[in-house]
Motif scaffolding. Sequence first.
Motif, mmCIF file in Angstrom:
data_model
loop_
_atom_site.group_PDB
_atom_site.id
_atom_site.type_symbol
_atom_site.label_atom_id
_atom_site.label_comp_id
_atom_site.label_asym_id
_atom_site.label_seq_id
_atom_site.Cartn_x
_atom_site.Cartn_y
_atom_site.Cartn_z
ATOM 1 N N VAL A 4 42.384 102.929 189.858
ATOM 2 C CA VAL A 4 41.026 102.620 189.401
ATOM 3 C C VAL A 4 41.106 101.264 188.694
ATOM 4 O O VAL A 4 42.089 100.985 188.012
ATOM 5 C CB VAL A 4 40.516 103.704 188.425
ATOM 6 C CG1 VAL A 4 39.164 103.301 187.826
ATOM 7 C CG2 VAL A 4 40.418 105.055 189.121
ATOM 8 N N TRP A 16 45.878 109.170 182.807
ATOM 9 C CA TRP A 16 45.734 107.769 183.152
ATOM 10 C C TRP A 16 46.916 106.969 182.592
ATOM 11 O O TRP A 16 47.436 107.292 181.526
ATOM 12 C CB TRP A 16 44.465 107.184 182.530
ATOM 13 C CG TRP A 16 43.176 107.792 182.961
ATOM 14 C CD1 TRP A 16 42.690 109.036 182.630
ATOM 15 C CD2 TRP A 16 42.172 107.171 183.759
ATOM 16 N NE1 TRP A 16 41.451 109.216 183.202
ATOM 17 C CE2 TRP A 16 41.102 108.082 183.887
ATOM 18 C CE3 TRP A 16 42.055 105.921 184.379
ATOM 19 C CZ2 TRP A 16 39.945 107.796 184.615
ATOM 20 C CZ3 TRP A 16 40.902 105.626 185.095
ATOM 21 C CH2 TRP A 16 39.874 106.562 185.213
ATOM 22 N N GLY A 17 47.292 105.903 183.306
ATOM 23 C CA GLY A 17 48.200 104.931 182.742
ATOM 24 C C GLY A 17 47.462 104.047 181.748
ATOM 25 O O GLY A 17 46.238 104.148 181.604
ATOM 26 N N GLY A 76 32.259 98.274 184.221
ATOM 27 C CA GLY A 76 32.586 99.687 184.297
ATOM 28 C C GLY A 76 33.795 99.951 185.178
ATOM 29 O O GLY A 76 34.469 99.036 185.656
ATOM 30 N N LEU A 77 34.054 101.241 185.372
ATOM 31 C CA LEU A 77 35.199 101.672 186.164
ATOM 32 C C LEU A 77 34.842 101.656 187.643
ATOM 33 O O LEU A 77 33.744 102.047 188.039
ATOM 34 C CB LEU A 77 35.606 103.092 185.743
ATOM 35 C CG LEU A 77 36.000 103.265 184.280
ATOM 36 C CD1 LEU A 77 36.184 104.749 183.950
ATOM 37 C CD2 LEU A 77 37.275 102.487 183.966
ATOM 38 N N PHE A 90 44.311 100.593 186.603
ATOM 39 C CA PHE A 90 44.873 101.822 186.060
ATOM 40 C C PHE A 90 45.396 102.683 187.198
ATOM 41 O O PHE A 90 44.689 102.885 188.199
ATOM 42 C CB PHE A 90 43.805 102.641 185.331
ATOM 43 C CG PHE A 90 43.160 101.964 184.154
ATOM 44 C CD1 PHE A 90 41.936 101.330 184.281
ATOM 45 C CD2 PHE A 90 43.765 101.994 182.897
ATOM 46 C CE1 PHE A 90 41.323 100.721 183.194
ATOM 47 C CE2 PHE A 90 43.163 101.389 181.810
ATOM 48 C CZ PHE A 90 41.944 100.742 181.956
ATOM 49 N N TRP A 127 36.584 102.936 191.335
ATOM 50 C CA TRP A 127 37.645 103.594 192.080
ATOM 51 C C TRP A 127 38.135 102.662 193.181
ATOM 52 O O TRP A 127 37.342 102.020 193.864
ATOM 53 C CB TRP A 127 37.129 104.904 192.675
ATOM 54 C CG TRP A 127 38.124 105.577 193.550
ATOM 55 C CD1 TRP A 127 39.155 106.381 193.162
ATOM 56 C CD2 TRP A 127 38.211 105.468 194.970
ATOM 57 N NE1 TRP A 127 39.876 106.785 194.266
ATOM 58 C CE2 TRP A 127 39.309 106.230 195.380
ATOM 59 C CE3 TRP A 127 37.466 104.787 195.932
ATOM 60 C CZ2 TRP A 127 39.685 106.357 196.706
ATOM 61 C CZ3 TRP A 127 37.838 104.898 197.269
ATOM 62 C CH2 TRP A 127 38.934 105.679 197.645
ATOM 63 N N ILE A 143 40.885 113.223 188.105
ATOM 64 C CA ILE A 143 41.913 112.607 187.282
ATOM 65 C C ILE A 143 42.097 113.390 185.983
ATOM 66 O O ILE A 143 41.119 113.715 185.300
ATOM 67 C CB ILE A 143 41.532 111.150 186.950
ATOM 68 C CG1 ILE A 143 41.536 110.300 188.227
ATOM 69 C CG2 ILE A 143 42.477 110.563 185.912
ATOM 70 C CD1 ILE A 143 40.896 108.936 188.052
ATOM 71 N N GLN A 162 38.967 97.944 186.440
ATOM 72 C CA GLN A 162 37.855 97.640 185.539
ATOM 73 C C GLN A 162 37.817 96.134 185.319
ATOM 74 O O GLN A 162 38.711 95.574 184.660
ATOM 75 C CB GLN A 162 38.029 98.378 184.212
ATOM 76 C CG GLN A 162 36.858 98.235 183.268
ATOM 77 C CD GLN A 162 36.966 99.184 182.086
ATOM 78 O OE1 GLN A 162 38.047 99.435 181.567
ATOM 79 N NE2 GLN A 162 35.832 99.735 181.677
ATOM 80 N N TYR A 179 43.354 105.900 197.004
ATOM 81 C CA TYR A 179 43.890 107.253 196.839
ATOM 82 C C TYR A 179 45.038 107.459 197.817
ATOM 83 O O TYR A 179 45.001 106.942 198.948
ATOM 84 C CB TYR A 179 42.785 108.257 197.125
ATOM 85 C CG TYR A 179 43.260 109.653 197.512
ATOM 86 C CD1 TYR A 179 43.540 109.991 198.836
ATOM 87 C CD2 TYR A 179 43.414 110.630 196.541
ATOM 88 C CE1 TYR A 179 43.962 111.262 199.179
ATOM 89 C CE2 TYR A 179 43.833 111.919 196.878
ATOM 90 C CZ TYR A 179 44.105 112.220 198.204
ATOM 91 O OH TYR A 179 44.523 113.485 198.544
#
Lengths: 119, 106
Positions: free
Chosen positions: A37, A109-110, A44-45, A95, A47, A106, A39, A50
């Motif tokens: 993900v 998170w890292g 904002g975040l 992330f 995606w 999720i 930013q 995957y």
Amino acid sequence: EVQLVESGGGLVKPGGSLRLSCAASGFTFDSYSMTWVRQAPGQGLEWVAYINSNSLYMYYADSVKGRFTISRDNSKNLLYLQMDNLGAEDTAVYFCARLPPYQLPIDYWGQGILVSVSS
Amino acid sequence: DIQMTQSPSSLSASVGDRVTITCRASQGISKYVAWFQQKPGKAPKSLIYGASSLQSGVSSKFSGSGSGTDFSLTISDLQPEDFATYYCQQYKSYPHTFGQGTKLEI
């Protein structure tokens, strides 16, 4: 304790490439799907990508499809994001994150890693 | 792609207040909604999954509800550490889209 630690970020010129890594520990890595993900600054975040536990399935956001490649090495507990043909719009904190089994979202998170694309 | 429309984009509240943030999906997604909290310069923290189930270790002051297209996150008895930005995310189908975020300010 679950830990996800990203590395490989930095400053790159437009059109350049970068490979992010995410080192996983504290859980059975090959039992979990993983995701990236990002930013953008002040935004904002979003995606990004995957990959399932055995690398059979990968999905990408349209904004990165054909330029980014997600992969993993279960023997080393590492997740990767190869980013090619980078543009200014890819400047962001990236992330890595863990996805539990059975279509859950999720849970961990890292800390994130900054990628800056600029000439 | 499924769009997630979050409102409001910002919200002012006081310590001790109870607030609600809403998220609307562009199509029905059953209960495949998660909520995240993010503080400045930090990674997001997972709060809720399945629209209403708390992640392990998350305070019961956070609660979620909804199904189909309309979802909400309620935070009760606001404390200084709760002032942050909150995001919803649908995980019914890829791409797993996020709402645009709600900044909760004192």
